[in-house]
Write a protein that holds these residues in place. Structure first.
Motif, short mmCIF file in Angstrom:
data_model
loop_
_atom_site.label_atom_id
_atom_site.label_comp_id
_atom_site.label_asym_id
_atom_site.label_seq_id
_atom_site.Cartn_x
_atom_site.Cartn_y
_atom_site.Cartn_z
N VAL A 177 -17.97 19.47 -13.27
CA VAL A 177 -18.89 20.60 -13.27
C VAL A 177 -18.76 21.30 -11.92
N VAL A 178 -18.65 22.64 -11.95
CA VAL A 178 -18.60 23.42 -10.71
C VAL A 178 -19.91 24.19 -10.60
N PRO A 185 -12.31 27.73 -13.30
CA PRO A 185 -11.32 26.69 -13.63
C PRO A 185 -10.96 25.86 -12.40
N SER A 186 -10.73 24.58 -12.64
CA SER A 186 -10.42 23.66 -11.53
C SER A 186 -8.94 23.65 -11.19
N PHE A 187 -8.13 24.40 -11.96
CA PHE A 187 -6.71 24.51 -11.67
C PHE A 187 -6.31 25.97 -11.83
N ASP A 308 -16.30 21.31 -2.77
CA ASP A 308 -17.66 21.00 -2.34
C ASP A 308 -18.71 21.41 -3.36
N ARG A 309 -18.32 22.17 -4.37
CA ARG A 309 -19.25 22.56 -5.44
C ARG A 309 -18.99 21.77 -6.73
N MET A 310 -17.97 20.92 -6.69
CA MET A 310 -17.52 20.23 -7.89
C MET A 310 -18.07 18.81 -7.95
N LEU A 334 -3.27 4.25 -21.65
CA LEU A 334 -3.01 4.03 -20.24
C LEU A 334 -3.52 5.26 -19.50
N TYR A 335 -4.33 5.09 -18.46
CA TYR A 335 -5.01 6.25 -17.90
C TYR A 335 -5.25 6.13 -16.40
N HIS A 336 -5.60 7.27 -15.82
CA HIS A 336 -5.86 7.38 -14.39
C HIS A 336 -7.10 8.26 -14.22
N VAL A 337 -8.18 7.67 -13.76
CA VAL A 337 -9.44 8.39 -13.53
C VAL A 337 -9.65 8.52 -12.02
N VAL A 338 -9.96 9.73 -11.58
CA VAL A 338 -10.23 9.97 -10.16
C VAL A 338 -11.52 10.77 -10.05
N ASP A 339 -12.34 10.41 -9.07
CA ASP A 339 -13.65 11.05 -8.85
C ASP A 339 -13.52 12.09 -7.74
N ASN A 340 -14.06 13.27 -7.98
CA ASN A 340 -14.01 14.34 -6.98
C ASN A 340 -14.70 13.93 -5.68
#
Length: 404
Positions: A177-178, A185-187, A308-310, A334-340
Motif C-alpha cells: 500500500v502506498v 505503481p511500485s515499479f 517511505d510511504r509504502m 517456491l517463493y521469495h517474500v520481502v518486506d518493504n
C-alpha cells in the motif's frame, strides 16, 4: 570484475547499494543520462570502488566507448527495455559480458495481435546468439526477480524436486500500500503498461507459444506469509519463453496479482490511447512532440521515491506441478517474500526495486567467482540453481517453499 551499471534509477541505485556490501568486484561505474542521478547513486554508497559517469543508453557506440575507456568486463543493464538492444550491442562491441533484467521488446502482430504472434520478447537478442558464442562472451538475460529468480526456482524444482514437470506457473502478488496516492505503481509504469497491455504469452508443449487477450484466465492464488488470496491474470513475460528452452515442461504461464482497480486503470489508459509510444504533437504546429506513455510516466511519482510511504510485502514465486521424486503427484510453490520495512531499514530502497536488483547482483557474484559461467545467450534456468539460492540466502533474503 570491472562493472558498469547502466541506469541510476531505482533498480540501478539498489544494485549499487547491495553490491557495495560485497567484495567480488574491483570497480563499479554507475552511468546515467542525468549526471546528478548517477552522482547521487554513487554518493549513497560512500565506497571508493564506485564512480559516476554520463551515458546515453540509447546509443550503442556510446555504451561501447564508455566500456572500452573504463576497461569494463561486465555490463548490468538497469534501464527500461526500450534500451536493451543498444546496451546489449554496445557491451558486445566493447568485448564485455552482459546481464539484463528484461529482454528486448516484443512487437504485436500488425493485424491480429491477440491471435497471432508478431516479434517475441528477446527475439532480437537471440538472433545474435551465434555471435556471442563465437566471441566466447556471455549475455545472461532476464536475471532480475521475474524473470530471474522465478526461472532459478523452475530449474531447482526440475532438478531436485520433480521427476516429471507438468505445469510451471509464475505467480506474483503483494499486499503493498502506498499512502497518500490514489494511484502510484511500485515499479516503472512504462514497463508495466508494456507487459500488461501486450498480448500475454502461454507455452504448451504440443502447441508451442501462443498469445491470448490481456488479463485473461483470472484465477485466485493464495499467497503465503499472510499476503492471502489475490486474483491473478495472464501477462506477457519472458519466463514463458525462457523456461521451455532449458526445462522439459508441458505448460508455462505468467500471472500477476494486479487487483481489479489496477486493471481498470490500465484498461482506461489503453482506451484513451495513453499507452501509445508513438510521439504526437501537442500545442499546434509549433508544439512539442511527446509520447503519451511518457506523459503518463511523467505525471506519476517516481517509484524509487515511494519507499517511505509504502507498507507491506511482495511475493515472487514459481508454482510447479507434476510427479515428485517418489513418482506421486506433487504441487509446490517456491517463493521469495520481502518486506518493504526491511529493505528501507537495511538499504534505503523500496522493496520492489530492491527485490529486482538483488538477484542481478547475486548472479554477478557467481559469475565473478566462476561458479556460473558460459558463452552465448543464456537464461537463468540454464545454470545450476543451488549456488544461486544459497548465496541469495547469504545476502539476507532467504527463499521458501510450500506444498499445495
Amino acid at each position: 570484475m570491472r562493472l558498469l551499471i547502466v541506469g541510476a534509477g531505482g533498480v540501478g541505485t539498489a544494485a549499487a547499494r547491495i553490491a557495495a556490501r560485497r567484495s567480488f568486484f574491483d570497480h563499479c561505474v554507475v552511468a546515467d543520462r542525468d549526471p546528478d542521478r548517477a552522482e547521487a547513486a554513487v554518493s549513497s554508497v560512500d565506497d571508493p570502488r564506485f564512480a559516476a559517469a554520463l551515458l546515453d543508453a540509447s546509443s550503442a557506440p556510446a555504451v561501447a566507448d564508455l566500456c572500452r575507456s573504463l576497461q569494463i568486463t561486465h555490463v548490468l543493464n538497469a534501464v527500461d527495455p526500450r534500451f536493451v538492444m543498444s546496451v546489449f550491442t554496445g557491451a558486445f562491441e566493447a568485448g564485455a559480458h552482459y546481464l539484463d533484467m528484461a529482454m528486448s521488446l516484443s512487437q504485436p502482430h500488425p493485424e491480429r495481435p491477440y491471435e497471432k504472434i508478431g516479434v517475441l520478447l528477446g527475439a532480437e537478442q537471440f538472433a545474435l546468439e551465434d555471435k556471442w558464442q563465437a566471441a566466447d562472451r556471455l549475455a545472461l538475460v532476464g536475471m532480475g526477480v521475474e524473470p530471474g529468480l522465478s526461472d532459478v526456482f523452475a530449474r531447482y524444482a526440475a532438478d531436485h524436486l520433480f521427476a516429471e514437470v507438468h505445469d510451471i506457473g509464475i505467480r506474483d502478488g503483494s499486499d503493498l500500500v502506498v499512502e497518500g496516492y490514489e494511484f502510484a505503481p511500485s515499479f516503472s509504469i512504462w514497463t508495466t503498461i508494456e507487459e500488461c497491455l501486450n498480448a500475454p504469452l502461454i507455452y504448451e508443449k504440443n502447441r508451442g507459444v501462443y498469445v491470448t487477450r490481456p488479463f485473461s484466465e483470472p484465477e485466485t492464488f493464495d499467497f503465503p506469509a499472510g499476503i492471502g488470496p489475490i486474483e491473478c491474470v495472464n501477462v506477457e513475460h519472458e519466463e514463458v519463453l525462457l523456461i521451455p528452452r532449458w526445462i522439459d515442461v508441458r505448460r508455462v504461464t505468467f500471472k500477476y496479482g494486479l487487483g481489479r482497480d489496477f486493471i481498470e486503470i490500465l484498461k482506461t489508459i489503453h482506451k484513451l490511447g495513453l499507452d501509445s509510444t508513438k510521439k504526437i504533437r501537442v500545442g499546434g504546429a509549433g508544439g512539442a512532440l511527446v509520447s503519451p506513455r511518457d506523459v503518463v510516466a511523467a505525471v506519476l511519482p517516481d517509484p524509487a521515491t515511494l519507499g517511505d510511504r509504502m507498507h507491506g510485502r511482495t511475493c515472487a514465486g514459481t508454482y510447479v506441478t507434476g510427479l515428485g521424486r517418489d513418482g506421486r503427484p506433487r504441487a509446490t510453490y517456491l517463493y521469495h517474500v520481502v518486506d518493504n520495512a526491511w529493505t528501507m531499514r537495511e538499504y534505503g530502497c523500496q522493496v520492489v526495486v530492491w527485490q529486482t536488483a538483488v538477484n542481478a547482483v547475486v548472479a554477478l557474484e557467481l559469475l565473478a567467482a566462476g561458479v556460473w559461467h558460459g558463452a552465448g545467450i543464456l537464461g537463468p534456468e540454464a545454470l545450476p540453481p543451488r549456488p544461486f539460492l544459497d548465496l541469495l540466502t547469504e545476502y539476507g533474503a532467504p527463499w521458501s517453499m510450500q506444498e499445495l
